[in-house]
Scaffold this motif. Structure first.
Motif, PDB file in Angstrom:
ATOM      1  N   THR A   1       0.855  -1.186   0.000  1.00  0.00           N
ATOM      2  CA  THR A   1       0.000   0.000   0.000  1.00  0.00           C
ATOM      3  C   THR A   1       0.892   1.237   0.000  1.00  0.00           C
ATOM      4  O   THR A   1       1.810   1.345   0.825  1.00  0.00           O
ATOM      5  CB  THR A   1      -0.908   0.016   1.232  1.00  0.00           C
ATOM      6  OG1 THR A   1      -1.800  -1.106   1.175  1.00  0.00           O
ATOM      7  CG2 THR A   1      -1.723   1.299   1.298  1.00  0.00           C
ATOM      8  N   THR A   2       0.608   2.166  -0.898  1.00  0.00           N
ATOM      9  CA  THR A   2       1.440   3.373  -1.010  1.00  0.00           C
ATOM     10  C   THR A   2       0.652   4.668  -0.835  1.00  0.00           C
ATOM     11  O   THR A   2       1.242   5.748  -0.828  1.00  0.00           O
ATOM     12  CB  THR A   2       2.135   3.408  -2.379  1.00  0.00           C
ATOM     13  OG1 THR A   2       1.147   3.315  -3.419  1.00  0.00           O
ATOM     14  CG2 THR A   2       3.128   2.266  -2.520  1.00  0.00           C
ATOM     15  N   GLN A   3      -0.674   4.572  -0.675  1.00  0.00           N
ATOM     16  CA  GLN A   3      -1.457   5.797  -0.494  1.00  0.00           C
ATOM     17  C   GLN A   3      -2.776   5.495   0.208  1.00  0.00           C
ATOM     18  O   GLN A   3      -3.399   4.458  -0.021  1.00  0.00           O
ATOM     19  CB  GLN A   3      -1.751   6.458  -1.848  1.00  0.00           C
ATOM     20  CG  GLN A   3      -2.613   7.714  -1.747  1.00  0.00           C
ATOM     21  CD  GLN A   3      -2.782   8.413  -3.087  1.00  0.00           C
ATOM     22  OE1 GLN A   3      -1.811   8.772  -3.739  1.00  0.00           O
ATOM     23  NE2 GLN A   3      -4.027   8.601  -3.503  1.00  0.00           N
ATOM     24  N   LEU A   4      -3.175   6.427   1.078  1.00  0.00           N
ATOM     25  CA  LEU A   4      -4.484   6.364   1.721  1.00  0.00           C
ATOM     26  C   LEU A   4      -5.138   7.728   1.604  1.00  0.00           C
ATOM     27  O   LEU A   4      -4.548   8.744   1.944  1.00  0.00           O
ATOM     28  CB  LEU A   4      -4.373   5.993   3.202  1.00  0.00           C
ATOM     29  CG  LEU A   4      -5.700   6.065   3.977  1.00  0.00           C
ATOM     30  CD1 LEU A   4      -6.654   4.976   3.506  1.00  0.00           C
ATOM     31  CD2 LEU A   4      -5.471   5.966   5.481  1.00  0.00           C
ATOM     32  N   GLU A   5      -6.366   7.731   1.122  1.00  0.00           N
ATOM     33  CA  GLU A   5      -7.146   8.965   1.006  1.00  0.00           C
ATOM     34  C   GLU A   5      -8.397   8.825   1.860  1.00  0.00           C
ATOM     35  O   GLU A   5      -9.167   7.880   1.707  1.00  0.00           O
ATOM     36  CB  GLU A   5      -7.538   9.198  -0.454  1.00  0.00           C
ATOM     37  CG  GLU A   5      -8.465  10.377  -0.681  1.00  0.00           C
ATOM     38  CD  GLU A   5      -8.941  10.452  -2.131  1.00  0.00           C
ATOM     39  OE1 GLU A   5     -10.176  10.541  -2.349  1.00  0.00           O
ATOM     40  OE2 GLU A   5      -8.090  10.402  -3.037  1.00  0.00           O
ATOM     41  N   VAL A   6      -8.583   9.760   2.777  1.00  0.00           N
ATOM     42  CA  VAL A   6      -9.749   9.754   3.661  1.00  0.00           C
ATOM     43  C   VAL A   6     -10.590  10.985   3.378  1.00  0.00           C
ATOM     44  O   VAL A   6     -10.105  12.116   3.453  1.00  0.00           O
ATOM     45  CB  VAL A   6      -9.327   9.748   5.144  1.00  0.00           C
ATOM     46  CG1 VAL A   6     -10.563   9.834   6.047  1.00  0.00           C
ATOM     47  CG2 VAL A   6      -8.532   8.488   5.469  1.00  0.00           C
ATOM     48  N   ASN A   7     -11.860  10.762   3.044  1.00  0.00           N
ATOM     49  CA  ASN A   7     -12.778  11.852   2.731  1.00  0.00           C
ATOM     50  C   ASN A   7     -13.699  12.122   3.921  1.00  0.00           C
ATOM     51  O   ASN A   7     -14.274  11.198   4.502  1.00  0.00           O
ATOM     52  CB  ASN A   7     -13.616  11.491   1.503  1.00  0.00           C
ATOM     53  CG  ASN A   7     -12.767  11.383   0.248  1.00  0.00           C
ATOM     54  OD1 ASN A   7     -12.461  12.379  -0.398  1.00  0.00           O
ATOM     55  ND2 ASN A   7     -12.366  10.166  -0.110  1.00  0.00           N
ATOM     56  N   PHE A   8     -13.839  13.397   4.259  1.00  0.00           N
ATOM     57  CA  PHE A   8     -14.677  13.798   5.383  1.00  0.00           C
ATOM     58  C   PHE A   8     -16.072  14.167   4.887  1.00  0.00           C
ATOM     59  O   PHE A   8     -16.213  14.787   3.824  1.00  0.00           O
ATOM     60  CB  PHE A   8     -14.049  14.991   6.106  1.00  0.00           C
ATOM     61  CG  PHE A   8     -12.860  14.630   6.939  1.00  0.00           C
ATOM     62  CD1 PHE A   8     -12.914  14.704   8.326  1.00  0.00           C
ATOM     63  CD2 PHE A   8     -11.681  14.200   6.352  1.00  0.00           C
ATOM     64  CE1 PHE A   8     -11.826  14.350   9.102  1.00  0.00           C
ATOM     65  CE2 PHE A   8     -10.584  13.843   7.121  1.00  0.00           C
ATOM     66  CZ  PHE A   8     -10.657  13.916   8.498  1.00  0.00           C
ATOM     67  N   PRO A   9     -17.108  13.802   5.640  1.00  0.00           N
ATOM     68  CA  PRO A   9     -18.483  14.123   5.229  1.00  0.00           C
ATOM     69  C   PRO A   9     -18.710  15.635   5.159  1.00  0.00           C
ATOM     70  O   PRO A   9     -18.487  16.340   6.152  1.00  0.00           O
ATOM     71  CB  PRO A   9     -19.355  13.466   6.304  1.00  0.00           C
ATOM     72  CG  PRO A   9     -18.433  13.283   7.480  1.00  0.00           C
ATOM     73  CD  PRO A   9     -17.068  13.071   6.925  1.00  0.00           C
ATOM     74  N   VAL A  10     -19.135  16.114   4.005  1.00  0.00           N
ATOM     75  CA  VAL A  10     -19.295  17.563   3.813  1.00  0.00           C
ATOM     76  C   VAL A  10     -20.461  18.129   4.613  1.00  0.00           C
ATOM     77  O   VAL A  10     -20.501  19.332   4.898  1.00  0.00           O
ATOM     78  CB  VAL A  10     -19.484  17.878   2.310  1.00  0.00           C
ATOM     79  CG1 VAL A  10     -18.228  17.547   1.541  1.00  0.00           C
ATOM     80  CG2 VAL A  10     -20.686  17.120   1.737  1.00  0.00           C
ATOM     81  N   ASP A  11     -21.403  17.270   4.981  1.00  0.00           N
ATOM     82  CA  ASP A  11     -22.554  17.751   5.748  1.00  0.00           C
ATOM     83  C   ASP A  11     -22.291  17.724   7.253  1.00  0.00           C
ATOM     84  O   ASP A  11     -23.162  18.076   8.047  1.00  0.00           O
ATOM     85  CB  ASP A  11     -23.795  16.910   5.419  1.00  0.00           C
ATOM     86  CG  ASP A  11     -23.585  15.427   5.698  1.00  0.00           C
ATOM     87  OD1 ASP A  11     -22.418  14.983   5.749  1.00  0.00           O
ATOM     88  OD2 ASP A  11     -24.586  14.711   5.862  1.00  0.00           O
ATOM     89  N   GLN A  12     -21.082  17.321   7.644  1.00  0.00           N
ATOM     90  CA  GLN A  12     -20.684  17.323   9.050  1.00  0.00           C
ATOM     91  C   GLN A  12     -19.289  17.955   9.166  1.00  0.00           C
ATOM     92  O   GLN A  12     -18.320  17.302   9.556  1.00  0.00           O
ATOM     93  CB  GLN A  12     -20.672  15.901   9.617  1.00  0.00           C
ATOM     94  CG  GLN A  12     -22.044  15.229   9.620  1.00  0.00           C
ATOM     95  CD  GLN A  12     -21.942  13.756  10.002  1.00  0.00           C
ATOM     96  OE1 GLN A  12     -21.020  13.051   9.614  1.00  0.00           O
ATOM     97  NE2 GLN A  12     -22.913  13.295  10.787  1.00  0.00           N
ATOM     98  N   PRO A  13     -19.164  19.219   8.821  1.00  0.00           N
ATOM     99  CA  PRO A  13     -17.845  19.870   8.810  1.00  0.00           C
ATOM    100  C   PRO A  13     -17.226  19.965  10.199  1.00  0.00           C
ATOM    101  O   PRO A  13     -17.913  20.216  11.186  1.00  0.00           O
ATOM    102  CB  PRO A  13     -18.148  21.256   8.234  1.00  0.00           C
ATOM    103  CG  PRO A  13     -19.586  21.503   8.576  1.00  0.00           C
ATOM    104  CD  PRO A  13     -20.260  20.167   8.472  1.00  0.00           C
ATOM    105  N   LEU A  14     -15.913  19.774  10.242  1.00  0.00           N
ATOM    106  CA  LEU A  14     -15.160  19.878  11.489  1.00  0.00           C
ATOM    107  C   LEU A  14     -14.274  21.113  11.424  1.00  0.00           C
ATOM    108  O   LEU A  14     -13.601  21.363  10.429  1.00  0.00           O
ATOM    109  CB  LEU A  14     -14.294  18.635  11.707  1.00  0.00           C
ATOM    110  CG  LEU A  14     -15.038  17.299  11.788  1.00  0.00           C
ATOM    111  CD1 LEU A  14     -14.044  16.156  11.974  1.00  0.00           C
ATOM    112  CD2 LEU A  14     -16.063  17.304  12.917  1.00  0.00           C
ATOM    113  N   SER A  15     -14.259  21.864  12.512  1.00  0.00           N
ATOM    114  CA  SER A  15     -13.478  23.103  12.536  1.00  0.00           C
ATOM    115  C   SER A  15     -11.991  22.842  12.722  1.00  0.00           C
ATOM    116  O   SER A  15     -11.153  23.687  12.394  1.00  0.00           O
ATOM    117  CB  SER A  15     -13.980  24.018  13.651  1.00  0.00           C
ATOM    118  OG  SER A  15     -13.854  23.365  14.914  1.00  0.00           O
TER     119      SER A  15
END
Length: 240
Positions: A56-70
């Motif tokens: 494994t050479t890459q990990l991409e984590v997407n955050f839910p746009v309807d639950q934004p974190l400051s």
């Protein structure tokens, strides 16, 4: 002969169960699996290598746009480069009296390598977590050095079996208590409780001190009294 066939079939079945179990549980996940609503916490994305002939050479984590974190802050992982992407919010957030106009939508780790038979954890400090949701889903993409891409983006439906490529899920639970005593007390109530506890401690200490002094005086009085009796007895013997 029949017994051998049965044994072989049983062994084959057991091996199949182990293989299937390994496949089902060896996926990208988030640890710990739950956090307190409205709070801040540190989470780790655990990434196992499921292939015997690729890393494994890459990990991409997407955050839910309807639950934004400051706040989303990655911790350095030796050998890996982290990239944090932000997007402008349609509706700004107010955090600690300040207005936040953008939030993290994606975090990507590259440049490192997770070899076959190994795993890697990618830590993030995140907050403020949503107060009106029961979970957060982080759709993730795992890339191997042979060009294979595995999308961990399927959401588990209530009452249904776990999908083949489930997305990491962070469950959100209600806070046990807002005050520092774990009883739901407000900060002022907690302070008053601390003062009361301190006052009670002082009173107890004072009572203990008074009691100790009284005992010491009582013992001294007894000793003096015994001394007086002995002196009187000796005087009588001399006069006799």
């Amino acid at each position: 002969m029949k017994s051998s066939r049965v044994s072989f079939a049983a062994a084959l079945a057991a091996g199949s169960v182990l293989v299937l179990s390994g496949t089902a549980f060896a996926h990208v996940g988030v640890q710990p699996g739950e956090a307190t609503k409205g709070g801040y916490t540190t989470i780790n994305f655990k990434v196992p290598n499921e292939r015997d002939n690729a890393s494994t050479t890459q990990l991409e984590v997407n955050f839910p746009v309807d639950q934004p974190l400051s706040s989303v802050m990655p911790q350095d992982v030796p050998g890996w480069t982290v990239t944090v992407e932000k997007s402008k919010l349609d509706k700004p957030l107010t955090v600690h009296g300040k207005q936040v106009n953008e939030a993290v939508t994606k975090v990507t780790w590259t440049g490192g390598k997770i070899e076959p038979g190994k795993f890697q954890q990618f830590p993030l400090s995140v907050g403020k977590l949503p107060e009106n949701a029961d979970q957060m889903v982080f759709k993730s993409i795992q890339t191997y050095d042979n060009g294979e891409v595995v999308r961990w983006i399927e959401e588990t439906k209530e009452g249904a079996a776990e999908p083949q490529n489930p997305a990491p899920v962070l469950k959100l639970t209600a806070a046990k208590g807002a005050g520092q005593h774990g009883t739901g007390a407000t900060p002022d109530e907690a302070k008053n409780a601390d003062k009361a506890a301190a006052s009670g401690h002082d009173e107890a200490a004072s009572e203990h001190s008074t009691d100790t002094t009284a005992r010491a005086l009582g013992i001294a009085g007894i000793v003096i009294g015994l001394g007086g009796v002995a002196f009187g007895f000796a005087s009588r013997r001399r006069s006799a």
